[in-house]
Design an enzyme around this catalytic site. Structure first.
Site, short mmCIF file in Angstrom:
data_model
loop_
_atom_site.label_atom_id
_atom_site.label_comp_id
_atom_site.label_asym_id
_atom_site.label_seq_id
_atom_site.Cartn_x
_atom_site.Cartn_y
_atom_site.Cartn_z
N LYS A 1 19.21 38.75 87.13
CA LYS A 1 18.23 38.14 88.03
C LYS A 1 16.78 38.39 87.62
O LYS A 1 15.88 38.50 88.44
CB LYS A 1 18.44 38.58 89.49
CG LYS A 1 19.83 38.31 90.03
CD LYS A 1 20.30 36.88 89.78
CE LYS A 1 19.53 35.85 90.57
NZ LYS A 1 19.95 34.47 90.24
N ALA A 2 16.56 38.44 86.30
CA ALA A 2 15.20 38.68 85.79
C ALA A 2 14.61 37.47 85.08
O ALA A 2 13.54 37.55 84.51
CB ALA A 2 15.20 39.89 84.85
N TRP B 1 16.23 30.94 82.90
CA TRP B 1 14.94 30.36 82.51
C TRP B 1 14.75 30.50 80.99
O TRP B 1 14.47 29.53 80.29
CB TRP B 1 13.82 31.07 83.27
CG TRP B 1 12.53 30.33 83.33
CD1 TRP B 1 12.29 29.06 82.89
CD2 TRP B 1 11.30 30.80 83.88
NE1 TRP B 1 10.97 28.71 83.14
CE2 TRP B 1 10.35 29.77 83.74
CE3 TRP B 1 10.91 32.01 84.48
CZ2 TRP B 1 9.03 29.90 84.17
CZ3 TRP B 1 9.60 32.14 84.92
CH2 TRP B 1 8.67 31.09 84.77
N HIS C 1 23.82 40.75 79.80
CA HIS C 1 23.11 41.66 80.71
C HIS C 1 23.36 43.12 80.31
O HIS C 1 23.00 44.03 81.04
CB HIS C 1 23.57 41.47 82.16
CG HIS C 1 23.14 40.18 82.78
ND1 HIS C 1 21.88 39.68 82.64
CD2 HIS C 1 23.82 39.29 83.56
CE1 HIS C 1 21.78 38.53 83.31
NE2 HIS C 1 22.94 38.28 83.86
N ARG D 1 11.61 41.72 84.70
CA ARG D 1 10.95 41.27 85.94
C ARG D 1 10.63 42.49 86.78
O ARG D 1 11.38 43.47 86.78
CB ARG D 1 11.92 40.36 86.69
CG ARG D 1 11.33 39.70 87.91
CD ARG D 1 12.38 38.81 88.56
NE ARG D 1 11.80 37.94 89.58
CZ ARG D 1 12.50 37.06 90.29
NH1 ARG D 1 13.80 36.94 90.09
NH2 ARG D 1 11.90 36.31 91.20
N SER E 1 15.98 39.39 94.48
CA SER E 1 16.75 38.32 93.88
C SER E 1 18.21 38.73 93.69
O SER E 1 19.14 37.96 93.96
CB SER E 1 16.13 37.93 92.54
OG SER E 1 16.77 36.81 92.01
N GLN F 1 9.98 23.93 84.40
CA GLN F 1 9.36 24.34 85.67
C GLN F 1 10.46 24.53 86.71
O GLN F 1 11.44 23.79 86.74
CB GLN F 1 8.33 23.29 86.13
CG GLN F 1 7.11 23.19 85.24
CD GLN F 1 6.46 24.55 84.94
OE1 GLN F 1 6.24 25.36 85.83
NE2 GLN F 1 6.15 24.80 83.68
N ASP G 1 11.02 23.95 89.85
CA ASP G 1 11.49 22.88 90.74
C ASP G 1 12.35 21.87 89.99
O ASP G 1 13.31 21.32 90.53
CB ASP G 1 10.31 22.17 91.43
CG ASP G 1 9.62 23.10 92.43
OD1 ASP G 1 10.27 24.09 92.84
OD2 ASP G 1 8.46 22.85 92.79
N ARG H 1 16.62 30.37 93.90
CA ARG H 1 16.19 30.45 95.29
C ARG H 1 14.73 30.07 95.42
O ARG H 1 14.37 29.07 96.00
CB ARG H 1 16.44 31.89 95.78
CG ARG H 1 16.85 32.03 97.23
CD ARG H 1 17.24 33.48 97.49
NE ARG H 1 16.26 34.40 96.93
CZ ARG H 1 15.17 34.83 97.56
NH1 ARG H 1 14.91 34.45 98.79
NH2 ARG H 1 14.34 35.67 96.96
N GLY I 1 12.03 31.53 92.77
CA GLY I 1 11.36 31.56 91.47
C GLY I 1 9.89 31.93 91.58
O GLY I 1 9.05 31.37 90.90
#
Length: 296
Positions: free
Chosen positions: A50-51, A55, A110, A132, A140, A231, A233, A258, A260
């Site tokens: 979750k970091a 992305w 991970h 993160r 997150s 991005q 969205d 969720r 970002g």
């Protein structure tokens, strides 16, 4: 297969594995994974859960393979397989990585740095690590564990908060994970260490740095396409990126992507929790060269 048709295995328990809390989905295929044969051009994308893994995976996938047909037909978790996951009969990350048709192969992990299969180091592979800030990472991870049935039961927020500080999470302590990968850069220069907060602040700038590390020089137009495509969205709406096709995740509880954002921790931490966390953080994060931001 949709979530409603999927019969999930029972949620796993946490157990100690070579000094790191793990769940059996990431250790059952241990021998096989440790014997994974990396190739010199493989790129390993490593993060604490979750970091910003998806992305970074998406950015690299677009940089190398652009707007290929796979982008619209193959989910990101098949384009960039998760090396250590093993949920038979359907899912073996190692088999997926072995069978990747692309060159370079983009592979996600991970694992704490000491668990990375040795052939990645022997082949001198490039690695991209994303870190993160701990507070947002914790929030997150909490929402992720609520909706991902292949993760241990998270319990309530205050219980999760304590467990995170104690490092009793799948893949171990956040503090050890980010610190140990940071230290590894000293002896292994082929690690590009990125910060989620920097990526939020200026995605284009961070993509430039990444390209320079990878020896890529995309055209201005291609770079704009990548920067726009990744991005939050846009990714959240993209069924090939947002994990909505993954059967172990219950989107009725929480979406995989969720918010970002940087700073969402303020909506979860009480003032007392924030103070307790900061106090504890100072004791664990002694390396002055590794600095995180909790707002941008």
């Amino acid at each position: 297969m949709s979530f409603d048709q999927y019969k999930a295995p029972p949620r796993p328990e946490l157990f100690d594995f070579h000094g790191v809390p793990m769940s059996h989905f990431f250790t059952d295929d241990w021998e096989n994974i440790q014997n994974f044969q990396a190739r010199p051009d493989d790129i390993l994308i490593a993060t604490y859960p979750k970091a910003g893994t998806t992305w970074a995976s998406y950015i690299l996938d677009l940089l190398y393979f652009g707007q290929q047909e796979r982008q619209t037909s193959v989910p990101i978790y098949d384009r960039v397989p998760f090396l250590e996951i093993f949920i038979p009969p359907h899912l073996s990350g190692k088999d997926q990585a072995d069978n990747l048709p692309t060159s370079p192969r983009l592979i996600k992990t991970h694992f704490p740095v000491q668990f990375v299969p040795k052939s990645f180091w022997e082949q001198n592979c490039r690695m991209v690590y994303v870190a993160r800030n701990a507070k947002d990472n914790m929030v997150s991870y909490f929402h992720f564990d609520r909706m991902n049935l292949a993760q241990p039961e998270p319990g309530d927020w205050s219980n999760f908060f304590q467990r995170f500080m104690e490092g009793k999470m799948v893949f171990g302590s956040w503090y050890d994970h980010v610190n140990d990968w940071w230290k590894k850069k000293e002896s292994y220069p082929k690690i590009h260490y990125m910060f989620y907060e920097d990526m939020i602040e200026d995605t284009g700038r961070e993509i430039d740095k990444l390209c320079s590390f990878l020896g890529l020089s995309p055209s201005a137009e291609d770079k704009m396409k990548v920067t726009g495509g990744v991005q939050f969205d846009n990714m959240k709406k993209d069924t090939m990126a947002n994990y909505s096709t993954n059967p172990v995740m219950d989107f009725k509880i929480s979406p995989f992507m969720r918010k970002g954002k940087v700073g969402d921790w303020k909506n979860h931490f009480t003032v007392a929790q924030s103070e307790q966390f900061d106090e504890d953080y100072k004791k664990k994060m002694k390396d002055a060269t590794l600095q995180f931001r909790t707002k941008v």
